[in-house]
Design an enzyme around this catalytic site. Structure first.
Site, PDB file in Angstrom:
ATOM      1  N   GLU A 297       0.853  -1.403   0.079  1.00 61.19           N
ATOM      2  CA  GLU A 297       0.048  -0.209  -0.053  1.00 61.19           C
ATOM      3  C   GLU A 297       0.857   1.341  -0.102  1.00 61.19           C
ATOM      4  O   GLU A 297       0.958   2.039   0.963  1.00 61.19           O
ATOM      5  CB  GLU A 297      -0.919  -0.106   1.172  1.00 61.19           C
TER       6      GLU A 297
ATOM      7  N   GLU B 122      -5.088  -8.890   0.906  1.00 61.77           N
ATOM      8  CA  GLU B 122      -5.522  -8.528   2.257  1.00 61.77           C
ATOM      9  C   GLU B 122      -7.266  -8.229   1.904  1.00 61.77           C
ATOM     10  O   GLU B 122      -7.518  -7.685   1.046  1.00 61.77           O
ATOM     11  CB  GLU B 122      -5.344  -7.152   2.669  1.00 61.77           C
TER      12      GLU B 122
END
Ligand code: GCO
Length: 456
Positions: free
Chosen positions: A163, A353
């Protein structure tokens, strides 16, 4: 169900969120160690100093992971455990921890997926300007080399950076993550470019030097819009908004993925940033855009904001189902994200995720009963299945998280794990969802068949 026989069923975690042992065996400080000393940046002024004490308890934890039935375990490496100053001398004890962890996983039948960087940037490098420093991509390559040389005889799956949206967006734009600052646009563009170059250098190093043939990915996230209704216009609007800089700036999917997968920054970045926008060299873009084996993506909930700032009532209504993060349970985002990402980047997708923070505690019966988590996972997996039915290659699913942990600025209140942690005693309890996950994996997703017709 569409799950292939080699579908990668797993769970994920990240070093700073679980390891603890922040000042042991020669570990250096990261920006999270140092900046969470500031008052009031993390809920209850908590930090990752002890976390789940996974550094000392990894053997017990791997036994628990085995009981979850997972075939893959995605974890990240603490850069400063291995290189206390970020570059320079290696801390052998720190490196040994990861060698031992990989061995422990493999000897228990669990394949490791290593994320090189999940936000715990070395403080010593931060003092030198961090991602602003033009040498930062070389630093990252050096760190990558140490890890790849030590682990690539056993590790096959690599993720470079987790991220990047949050590294720059949360760390330097909203100021909600370490180092909790607000930077100028031009600085955030410089940092972004250096992060992308770091990724490129890491990919090149892994590809050229890994001892076993590697599978390499990268794990961005980004606001994903779902159509407001099922009309063609609404679908097109959602696609455009998902793939636009205008709505999301440094959080945008395209800012972080077009350079890597399409070899250029998105056109609307030039419109948005004007004069401040970088004019990258061809050589840089070549380094950044080397082919990857999979597009790893973290997906939790959808964005549903219209152009005028109002929200769609179809999924953002009063009383809509939400997690304790206040994130909507909005599984259809999984389908649309996979679809939009595959259309644009044409790379197999790994869900690196997805998960829910729930109100969990150990009941009087000794169990942690978390039916919402089971329902949540089922819904999201059914939407992955729907995407796969349309021919979109999704290669695996990593539930976030294997174990309750330090949820960054939210501290320990938010429990995402399939394993419950009593932080006062460090006692672990596998939640009911963890036992269910084992059956789900054993059936290769077939236990969801009964609900399939709901997602036609
Ligand atoms: C992220 C990170 C994780 C989080 C998880 C829940 O996506 O923010 O990768 O470290 O803990 O996503 O917020």
């Amino acid at each position: 169900m569409e799950f292939t026989s080699d579908f990668m069923w797993g769970c994920a975690s990240a070093a700073y969120q679980i390891e603890g042992a922040y000042n042991e065996d020669g570990r250096g400080m990261s920006i999270w160690d140092i900046h969470s000393l500031n008052k009031d940046v993390v809920a209850y002024n908590e930090n990752g100093n002890v976390a789940c004490d996974h550094y000392h308890r990894y053997k017990e934890d791997v036994q628990l992971f085995k009981q979850l039935g997972i075939k893959y375990y995605r974890f990240s490496i603490s850069w400063t455990r291995v290189l206390p100053n970020g570059i320079g001398e290696v801390n052998e004890k720190g490196l040994q921890f990861y060698i031992d962890l990989v061995d422990e996983l493999l000897s228990n039948g669990i394949e490791p997926i290593v994320t090189l960087h999940h936000w715990d940037y070395p403080y010593e490098l931060y003092k030198l300007g961090g991602w602003m420093n033009p040498a930062s991509p070389e630093w990252f390559e050096y760190y990558t080399k140490i890890i790849v040389d030590a682990l690539s005889d056993k590790v096959k799956y690599w993720i470079t950076i987790n991220e990047p949206q949050c590294i720059v967006g949360c760390g330097y734009y909203t100021g909600t993550h370490a180092p909790f600052v607000h930077a100028s646009i031009i600085d955030m563009i410089t940092m972004s470019h250096n992060i992308l170059l770091s990724h490129g250098r890491a990919v090149k190093y892994i590809r050229e030097n890994a001892k076993i043939s590697p599978q390499i990915g990268y794990a961005p996230t980004g606001p994903s819009f779902v159509p407001e209704d099922d009309s063609e216009e609404a679908i097109e609007e959602a696609r455009l908004k998902t793939m636009s800089m205008k709505n999301s700036g440094f959080f945008a999917i395209t800012w972080w993925s077009d350079p890597i997968f399409l070899g250029k920054y998105p056109d609307d970045a030039y419109e948005l940033f004007g004069e401040a926008m970088i004019k990258p060299s061809e050589e840089d873009m070549k380094l950044i855009s080397q082919p990857l084996d999979f597009y790893a993506v973290n997906i939790y909930y959808s964005s549903s904001i219209r152009g005028d700032g109002s929200t769609y009532e179809t999924n953002s209504f009063q009383g809509a189902p939400k997690s304790t993060m206040n994130w909507r349970v909005d599984e259809i985002v999984m389908y649309w994200s996979c679809k939009f990402l595959y259309e644009r980047y044409k790379t197999p997708i790994l869900i690196s995720e997805n998960g829910i923070a729930n109100i969990d505690w150990v009941g009087l019966n000794g169990k942690v009963e978390d039916p919402q988590r089971i329902d949540y996972i089922s819904r999201y997996l059914l939407c992955i299945n729907k995407a796969m039915e349309e021919g979109i290659p999704v290669i695996g699913y990593m539930y976030w998280s294997a174990i309750d942990n330090f949820e960054w600025a939210c501290g320990y209140d938010k429990r995402f794990g399939m394993i419950y942690v009593d932080y006062q005693t460090q006692k672990r309890t596998i939640k009911e969802s963890g036992h269910w996950y084992k059956q789900l994996i054993e059936s290769n997703g077939e236990v969801l068949e009964q609900y399939k017709m709901l997602y036609k």
